[in-house]
Design a protein around this motif. Structure first.
Motif, PDB file in Angstrom:
ATOM      1  N   SER A  31       1.067  -0.980  -0.276  1.00 11.30           N
ATOM      2  CA  SER A  31      -0.603   0.452  -0.223  1.00 11.30           C
ATOM      3  C   SER A  31       1.398   1.025   0.449  1.00 11.30           C
ATOM      4  O   SER A  31       0.244   1.878  -0.375  1.00 11.30           O
ATOM      5  N   GLU A  32       1.626   1.010   0.826  1.00  6.04           N
ATOM      6  CA  GLU A  32       3.332   2.680   0.607  1.00  6.04           C
ATOM      7  C   GLU A  32       3.556   2.299  -0.750  1.00  6.04           C
ATOM      8  O   GLU A  32       3.604   3.601  -1.465  1.00  6.04           O
ATOM      9  N   GLU A  33       3.581   1.547  -1.150  1.00  2.00           N
ATOM     10  CA  GLU A  33       4.385   1.453  -2.769  1.00  2.00           C
ATOM     11  C   GLU A  33       3.327   2.700  -3.862  1.00  2.00           C
ATOM     12  O   GLU A  33       3.435   3.215  -4.645  1.00  2.00           O
ATOM     13  N   LYS A  34       1.752   1.399  -3.589  1.00  5.46           N
ATOM     14  CA  LYS A  34       0.916   2.370  -4.268  1.00  5.46           C
ATOM     15  C   LYS A  34       0.874   4.050  -3.617  1.00  5.46           C
ATOM     16  O   LYS A  34      -0.515   4.939  -4.945  1.00  5.46           O
ATOM     17  N   LEU A  35       0.853   4.387  -2.784  1.00  6.40           N
ATOM     18  CA  LEU A  35       0.381   5.310  -2.073  1.00  6.40           C
ATOM     19  C   LEU A  35       1.755   6.504  -3.211  1.00  6.40           C
ATOM     20  O   LEU A  35       1.068   7.629  -3.960  1.00  6.40           O
ATOM     21  N   GLU A  36       2.771   6.041  -2.617  1.00  6.29           N
ATOM     22  CA  GLU A  36       3.595   6.625  -3.436  1.00  6.29           C
ATOM     23  C   GLU A  36       3.847   6.986  -4.823  1.00  6.29           C
ATOM     24  O   GLU A  36       4.473   8.015  -5.565  1.00  6.29           O
ATOM     25  N   GLY A  37       2.907   6.105  -6.198  1.00  8.58           N
ATOM     26  CA  GLY A  37       2.769   5.851  -6.676  1.00  8.58           C
ATOM     27  C   GLY A  37       1.925   7.244  -7.598  1.00  8.58           C
ATOM     28  O   GLY A  37       2.466   7.536  -8.186  1.00  8.58           O
ATOM     29  N   ARG A  38       0.744   6.960  -6.582  1.00  2.59           N
ATOM     30  CA  ARG A  38      -0.323   7.994  -6.783  1.00  2.59           C
ATOM     31  C   ARG A  38       0.191   9.011  -7.002  1.00  2.59           C
ATOM     32  O   ARG A  38      -0.240  10.030  -7.452  1.00  2.59           O
ATOM     33  N   VAL A  39       1.252   9.671  -5.870  1.00  2.00           N
ATOM     34  CA  VAL A  39       1.812  11.042  -5.164  1.00  2.00           C
ATOM     35  C   VAL A  39       2.235  11.581  -6.372  1.00  2.00           C
ATOM     36  O   VAL A  39       2.308  12.150  -7.038  1.00  2.00           O
ATOM     37  N   ARG A  40       3.391  10.575  -7.122  1.00  2.00           N
ATOM     38  CA  ARG A  40       4.471  10.915  -8.103  1.00  2.00           C
ATOM     39  C   ARG A  40       3.198  11.006  -8.811  1.00  2.00           C
ATOM     40  O   ARG A  40       3.692  12.016 -10.217  1.00  2.00           O
ATOM     41  N   HIS A  41       2.586  10.362  -9.503  1.00  2.00           N
ATOM     42  CA  HIS A  41       1.596  10.384 -10.910  1.00  2.00           C
ATOM     43  C   HIS A  41       0.857  12.335 -10.701  1.00  2.00           C
ATOM     44  O   HIS A  41       0.902  12.751 -11.770  1.00  2.00           O
TER      45      HIS A  41
END
Length: 120
Positions: free
Chosen positions: A3-13
């Motif tokens: 879930s941390e990687e998903k959140l980081e990917g969303r923030v980056r996008h």
């Protein structure tokens, strides 16, 4: 993928897709600090920038102008003419922002309307 990687990917996008929306207010704040503006002046300038790039309806800006105008005579009655003049200037800023945003809204209305078919 955690879930941390998903959140980081969303923030980056989000950051990549909204670069201008992030950079312009930051530059506005830096500009305000550079010119030694007060906090209220910086906030009003950031609202102006956001009204150009973001969806702040002109009626909200006009409502803020009306609110500042309502406080102006009250401040005069309370023997605070300097503050009343300051609020009148803020009202003027918001009126200008409302007009600019209103023009942008009117110009954008025709783009979303479906094309009209002519009958012969």
């Amino acid at each position: 993928m955690g879930s941390e990687e998903k959140l980081e990917g969303r923030v980056r996008h989000f950051v990549i897709s909204r670069k201008v929306d992030i950079v312009l207010p930051v530059l506005g704040a830096v500009l305000g600090v550079y010119f030694d503006w007060t906090m209220v002046e910086i906030i009003i300038f950031l609202i102006f920038i956001w009204s150009l790039i973001g969806p702040i309806p002109s009626r909200l800006l006009a409502g803020a102008a009306l609110l500042f105008l309502l406080f102006t005579p009250i401040l005069h009655l309370l023997k605070r003419p300097e503050r009343a003049e300051e609020f009148a200037v803020y009202a003027y800023y918001f009126i200008v922002m409302a007009v600019i945003r209103g023009i942008i809204e009117i110009r954008g209305e025709g783009k979303n309307d479906p094309p009209v078919k002519e009958k012969h």
